[in-house]
Design an enzyme around this catalytic site. Structure first.
Site, PDB file in Angstrom:
ATOM      1  N   HIS A 297       7.069   5.184   1.999  1.00 26.48           N
ATOM      2  CA  HIS A 297       7.345   6.385   1.062  1.00 26.48           C
ATOM      3  C   HIS A 297       9.063   6.605   0.992  1.00 26.48           C
ATOM      4  CE1 HIS A 297       6.691  11.017   0.329  1.00 26.48           C
ATOM      5  NE2 HIS A 297       7.316  10.362  -0.683  1.00 26.48           N
TER       6      HIS A 297
ATOM      7  N   THR B  21       5.904  -2.636  -1.766  1.00 26.39           N
ATOM      8  CA  THR B  21       7.354  -3.283  -1.879  1.00 26.39           C
ATOM      9  C   THR B  21       7.238  -4.569  -0.804  1.00 26.39           C
ATOM     10  OG1 THR B  21       8.480  -1.025  -1.757  1.00 26.39           O
ATOM     11  CG2 THR B  21       9.918  -3.068  -0.547  1.00 26.39           C
TER      12      THR B  21
HETATM   13  N1  GLY Z   1       9.590   1.829  -0.700  1.00 22.66           N
HETATM   14  C1  GLY Z   1       9.541   1.754  -1.885  1.00 22.66           C
HETATM   15  C2  GLY Z   1       9.687   3.177  -2.908  1.00 22.66           C
HETATM   16  O1  GLY Z   1       9.462   4.178  -2.450  1.00 22.66           O
HETATM   17  O2  GLY Z   1      10.342   3.014  -3.731  1.00 22.66           O
END
Ligand code: GLY
Length: 296
Positions: free
Chosen positions: A220, A168
């Site tokens: 996550h 991300t």
């Molecule tokens: N942090 C990005 C996702 O889990 O989609």
């Protein structure tokens, strides 16, 4: 008039440090352009949107072009933008646009809603003149093909083991007028179920900002949402400098088993940047001084 120490920080995900040189180049380019806009009196909102769009266009990150594929080989993307006056816009599971972060800004400015998802978000984007674009890269298709062939590599058996493949992107900026803005954009987790939405577009989970400071989170998504990490960090900034707030939140995340990284700025221009994963790439500029970490 009080002089505000304008500043900007970006992260390229907490998933690892491979392709360090390409990450470094992308982060430096994005943040230099964002910082230049702030230096000319531009708004933090414009700066974070522009920097995030550059990172989305840099195929090395898991956002925009180069986003990871879901279980059936599709790219569904999440993005959100927020400002310290609590304006918010987000898109979830959007397909076939080049810059999800730009659509999130359109949601913020052109609708009375905070979050549009899937087909509704795509229809809205087209209505706003956003053209069809295929963000799938050959590289990410190859990754998907390889994983698909591994017999044990089904979502239901391996989901938790697969979640270290995240990248991300996020940008946080403080402008001369003291406004803070945050942009976060993600291609989600590899081999996720179609329709899965991560923390990125969920207010308070992947993105949050108020008058005390702003934070973008990577990692996550399911665990980040469960513990509302961005909101948690920003709330702590009411009483603590950014670095202390960030340290407390990463300690908390580690304790509850959430693998993640966060980057942010408080209203005095102090940065926070912490992760409990193998590595997190990031880049910041304040007082003309650039710092970058990509593991090389
Ligand atoms: N942090 C990005 C996702 O889990 O989609």
């Amino acid at each position: 008039m009080k002089r505000i120490n304008y500043a900007i920080i970006a992260h390229g995900g907490a998933g690892g440090i491979s392709y360090a040189m390409r990450r470094r180049k992308g982060l430096i380019e994005a943040i230099s352009i964002g910082y230049g806009m702030l230096a000319q009196g531009g708004s933090s909102l414009d700066a974070v949107e522009k920097a995030a769009m550059i990172l989305e266009d840099t195929t090395i990150f898991n956002a925009g072009t180069g986003s990871s594929c879901n279980l059936i080989g599709d790219v569904e993307m999440d993005a959100s933008l927020m400002t310290s006056n609590l304006h918010y816009g987000a898109v979830a599971a959007i397909r076939n646009v080049r810059n999800p972060i730009h659509v999130a800004r359109l949601v913020m400015e052109k609708t009375d809603h905070l979050l549009l998802c899937a087909d509704g978000a795509i229809k809205f984007a087209r209505l706003m003149g956003v053209k069809y674009y295929n963000p799938k890269t050959r590289g990410k298709m190859r990754v998907w093909e390889n994983r698909r062939k591994q017999p044990k590599n089904s979502y239901f058996q391996r989901h938790r083991e697969l979640v270290h493949f995240y990248g991300t992107i996020g940008v946080v900026a403080l402008d001369m007028n003291g406004c803070i803005a945050v942009a976060t954009s993600s291609g989600g987790i590899t081999m996720r179920l179609p329709g899965r939405v991560g923390d990125t577009p969920v207010i308070g989970a992947g993105t949050y900002v108020d008058k005390n400071g702003g934070v973008s989170v990577t990692g996550h998504g399911e665990e980040i949402m469960r513990h509302m990490l961005a909101f948690r960090a920003v709330t702590l900034m009411a009483r603590h400098p950014a670095s202390v707030a960030g340290r407390q939140v990463i300690n908390y995340a580690t304790k509850v088993g959430c693998r993640c990284g966060l980057a942010g700025i408080d209203n005095r221009g102090q940065f926070l940047c912490y992760n409990n994963t193998r590595a997190m790439s990031w880049c910041s500029i304040k007082n003309g001084r650039l710092k970058v970490f990509t593991g090389d």
